[in-house]
Motif scaffolding. Structure first.
Motif, PDB file in Angstrom:
ATOM      1  N   LEU A   8       0.814  -1.215   0.000  1.00  0.00           N
ATOM      2  CA  LEU A   8       0.000   0.000   0.000  1.00  0.00           C
ATOM      3  C   LEU A   8       0.846   1.263   0.000  1.00  0.00           C
ATOM      4  O   LEU A   8       0.459   2.277  -0.573  1.00  0.00           O
ATOM      5  N   THR A   9       2.003   1.205   0.624  1.00  0.00           N
ATOM      6  CA  THR A   9       2.896   2.366   0.678  1.00  0.00           C
ATOM      7  C   THR A   9       3.772   2.482  -0.563  1.00  0.00           C
ATOM      8  O   THR A   9       4.433   3.505  -0.750  1.00  0.00           O
ATOM      9  N   GLY A  10       3.790   1.440  -1.379  1.00  0.00           N
ATOM     10  CA  GLY A  10       4.628   1.437  -2.569  1.00  0.00           C
ATOM     11  C   GLY A  10       6.072   1.090  -2.296  1.00  0.00           C
ATOM     12  O   GLY A  10       6.907   1.138  -3.199  1.00  0.00           O
ATOM     13  N   ASP A  11       6.390   0.728  -1.067  1.00  0.00           N
ATOM     14  CA  ASP A  11       7.769   0.418  -0.697  1.00  0.00           C
ATOM     15  C   ASP A  11       8.195  -1.001  -1.055  1.00  0.00           C
ATOM     16  O   ASP A  11       9.376  -1.247  -1.289  1.00  0.00           O
ATOM     17  N   ASN A  12       7.250  -1.938  -1.052  1.00  0.00           N
ATOM     18  CA  ASN A  12       7.576  -3.339  -1.279  1.00  0.00           C
ATOM     19  C   ASN A  12       6.866  -3.867  -2.509  1.00  0.00           C
ATOM     20  O   ASN A  12       5.723  -3.501  -2.790  1.00  0.00           O
ATOM     21  N   LEU A  13       7.545  -4.762  -3.206  1.00  0.00           N
ATOM     22  CA  LEU A  13       6.976  -5.481  -4.327  1.00  0.00           C
ATOM     23  C   LEU A  13       7.016  -6.961  -3.973  1.00  0.00           C
ATOM     24  O   LEU A  13       8.063  -7.472  -3.570  1.00  0.00           O
ATOM     25  N   TYR A  14       5.873  -7.629  -4.106  1.00  0.00           N
ATOM     26  CA  TYR A  14       5.771  -9.056  -3.795  1.00  0.00           C
ATOM     27  C   TYR A  14       5.673  -9.810  -5.112  1.00  0.00           C
ATOM     28  O   TYR A  14       4.831  -9.499  -5.952  1.00  0.00           O
ATOM     29  N   ILE A  15       6.518 -10.792  -5.293  1.00  0.00           N
ATOM     30  CA  ILE A  15       6.575 -11.551  -6.536  1.00  0.00           C
ATOM     31  C   ILE A  15       6.513 -13.038  -6.220  1.00  0.00           C
ATOM     32  O   ILE A  15       7.245 -13.516  -5.349  1.00  0.00           O
ATOM     33  N   THR A  16       5.636 -13.756  -6.944  1.00  0.00           N
ATOM     34  CA  THR A  16       5.606 -15.206  -6.778  1.00  0.00           C
ATOM     35  C   THR A  16       6.511 -15.843  -7.822  1.00  0.00           C
ATOM     36  O   THR A  16       6.504 -15.479  -8.988  1.00  0.00           O
ATOM     37  N   ASN A  17       7.316 -16.783  -7.372  1.00  0.00           N
ATOM     38  CA  ASN A  17       8.179 -17.578  -8.230  1.00  0.00           C
ATOM     39  C   ASN A  17       7.623 -18.998  -8.171  1.00  0.00           C
ATOM     40  O   ASN A  17       7.902 -19.738  -7.229  1.00  0.00           O
ATOM     41  N   SER A  18       6.812 -19.348  -9.163  1.00  0.00           N
ATOM     42  CA  SER A  18       6.061 -20.598  -9.103  1.00  0.00           C
ATOM     43  C   SER A  18       6.941 -21.835  -9.136  1.00  0.00           C
ATOM     44  O   SER A  18       6.724 -22.764  -8.366  1.00  0.00           O
ATOM     45  N   SER A  19       7.939 -21.863  -9.999  1.00  0.00           N
ATOM     46  CA  SER A  19       8.745 -23.076 -10.132  1.00  0.00           C
ATOM     47  C   SER A  19       9.594 -23.350  -8.892  1.00  0.00           C
ATOM     48  O   SER A  19       9.945 -24.499  -8.623  1.00  0.00           O
ATOM     49  N   GLN A  20       9.915 -22.300  -8.120  1.00  0.00           N
ATOM     50  CA  GLN A  20      10.701 -22.490  -6.903  1.00  0.00           C
ATOM     51  C   GLN A  20       9.842 -22.402  -5.644  1.00  0.00           C
ATOM     52  O   GLN A  20      10.377 -22.446  -4.539  1.00  0.00           O
ATOM     53  N   HIS A  21       8.508 -22.255  -5.813  1.00  0.00           N
ATOM     54  CA  HIS A  21       7.559 -22.260  -4.689  1.00  0.00           C
ATOM     55  C   HIS A  21       7.855 -21.149  -3.683  1.00  0.00           C
ATOM     56  O   HIS A  21       7.776 -21.341  -2.473  1.00  0.00           O
ATOM     57  N   LYS A  22       8.199 -19.957  -4.184  1.00  0.00           N
ATOM     58  CA  LYS A  22       8.626 -18.867  -3.314  1.00  0.00           C
ATOM     59  C   LYS A  22       7.752 -17.626  -3.474  1.00  0.00           C
ATOM     60  O   LYS A  22       7.185 -17.384  -4.532  1.00  0.00           O
ATOM     61  N   LEU A  23       7.729 -16.829  -2.423  1.00  0.00           N
ATOM     62  CA  LEU A  23       7.255 -15.456  -2.458  1.00  0.00           C
ATOM     63  C   LEU A  23       8.464 -14.587  -2.151  1.00  0.00           C
ATOM     64  O   LEU A  23       9.097 -14.737  -1.108  1.00  0.00           O
ATOM     65  N   LEU A  24       8.791 -13.692  -3.074  1.00  0.00           N
ATOM     66  CA  LEU A  24       9.905 -12.773  -2.872  1.00  0.00           C
ATOM     67  C   LEU A  24       9.363 -11.399  -2.528  1.00  0.00           C
ATOM     68  O   LEU A  24       8.389 -10.944  -3.129  1.00  0.00           O
ATOM     69  N   THR A  25       9.984 -10.740  -1.573  1.00  0.00           N
ATOM     70  CA  THR A  25       9.658  -9.359  -1.236  1.00  0.00           C
ATOM     71  C   THR A  25      10.856  -8.508  -1.623  1.00  0.00           C
ATOM     72  O   THR A  25      11.966  -8.734  -1.143  1.00  0.00           O
ATOM     73  N   LEU A  26      10.617  -7.540  -2.509  1.00  0.00           N
ATOM     74  CA  LEU A  26      11.680  -6.676  -3.001  1.00  0.00           C
ATOM     75  C   LEU A  26      11.451  -5.241  -2.558  1.00  0.00           C
ATOM     76  O   LEU A  26      10.311  -4.801  -2.438  1.00  0.00           O
ATOM     77  N   ALA A  27      12.547  -4.525  -2.361  1.00  0.00           N
ATOM     78  CA  ALA A  27      12.485  -3.089  -2.091  1.00  0.00           C
ATOM     79  C   ALA A  27      12.354  -2.362  -3.427  1.00  0.00           C
ATOM     80  O   ALA A  27      12.490  -2.953  -4.497  1.00  0.00           O
ATOM     81  N   ARG A  28      12.117  -1.060  -3.354  1.00  0.00           N
ATOM     82  CA  ARG A  28      11.992  -0.251  -4.578  1.00  0.00           C
ATOM     83  C   ARG A  28      13.216  -0.352  -5.480  1.00  0.00           C
ATOM     84  O   ARG A  28      13.111  -0.276  -6.694  1.00  0.00           O
ATOM     85  N   ASP A  29      14.385  -0.497  -4.874  1.00  0.00           N
ATOM     86  CA  ASP A  29      15.611  -0.564  -5.668  1.00  0.00           C
ATOM     87  C   ASP A  29      15.881  -1.958  -6.233  1.00  0.00           C
ATOM     88  O   ASP A  29      16.879  -2.183  -6.896  1.00  0.00           O
ATOM     89  N   GLY A  30      14.976  -2.907  -5.965  1.00  0.00           N
ATOM     90  CA  GLY A  30      15.116  -4.261  -6.494  1.00  0.00           C
ATOM     91  C   GLY A  30      15.834  -5.222  -5.579  1.00  0.00           C
ATOM     92  O   GLY A  30      15.940  -6.409  -5.889  1.00  0.00           O
ATOM     93  N   SER A  31      16.334  -4.741  -4.449  1.00  0.00           N
ATOM     94  CA  SER A  31      17.019  -5.648  -3.522  1.00  0.00           C
ATOM     95  C   SER A  31      16.002  -6.559  -2.836  1.00  0.00           C
ATOM     96  O   SER A  31      14.873  -6.166  -2.565  1.00  0.00           O
ATOM     97  N   VAL A  32      16.426  -7.785  -2.573  1.00  0.00           N
ATOM     98  CA  VAL A  32      15.549  -8.778  -1.948  1.00  0.00           C
ATOM     99  C   VAL A  32      15.521  -8.544  -0.442  1.00  0.00           C
ATOM    100  O   VAL A  32      16.550  -8.595   0.229  1.00  0.00           O
TER     101      VAL A  32
END
Length: 118
Positions: A8-32
């Protein structure tokens, strides 16, 4: 990568990686910031951020919907499983704050499921 959602704040991006069964949380700069995995969630597909900042994630092969904290580090709850009608697997998920319901799109099925949140 399969699907993404923004906090909601735009600070985090949540990405699902289906083949590795993961949820990744990234910062605005792309760091994990976080990598979340749970044996209960296989082949992560849809992801959605609720107005409260909680993250909903589909496990298509495991036929589950879980709720993860806003940091993407900890499972808060299992919201739906095969017992709740996810026999065909879940593909997408969305929370409707007007009706307090979770809407789930299913794989290889032209129907959606709706669950009232209590």
């Amino acid at each position: 990568m399969w699907s993404c959602a923004v906090s909601l704040t735009g600070d985090n991006l949540y990405i699902t990686n289906s083949s590795q069964h993961k949820l990744l949380t990234l910062a605005r700069d792309g760091s994990v910031l976080a990598t979340f995995m749970d044996p209960e969630v296989q082949y992560t597909t849809g992801v959605h951020v609720t107005p409260a900042g909680q993250v909903l994630v589909c496990g298509c092969n495991s036929k589950t919907i879980i709720q993860v904290d806003s940091k993407g580090q900890r499972k808060l709850a299992t919201l739906a499983t095969v017992r709740d009608g996810l026999q065909g697997g879940s593909w997408s998920v969305c929370y409707n704050s007007n009706t307090d319901s979770i809407i789930v799109g299913r794989v290889n099925n032209n129907k959606i499921l709706m669950y009232e949140v209590q």
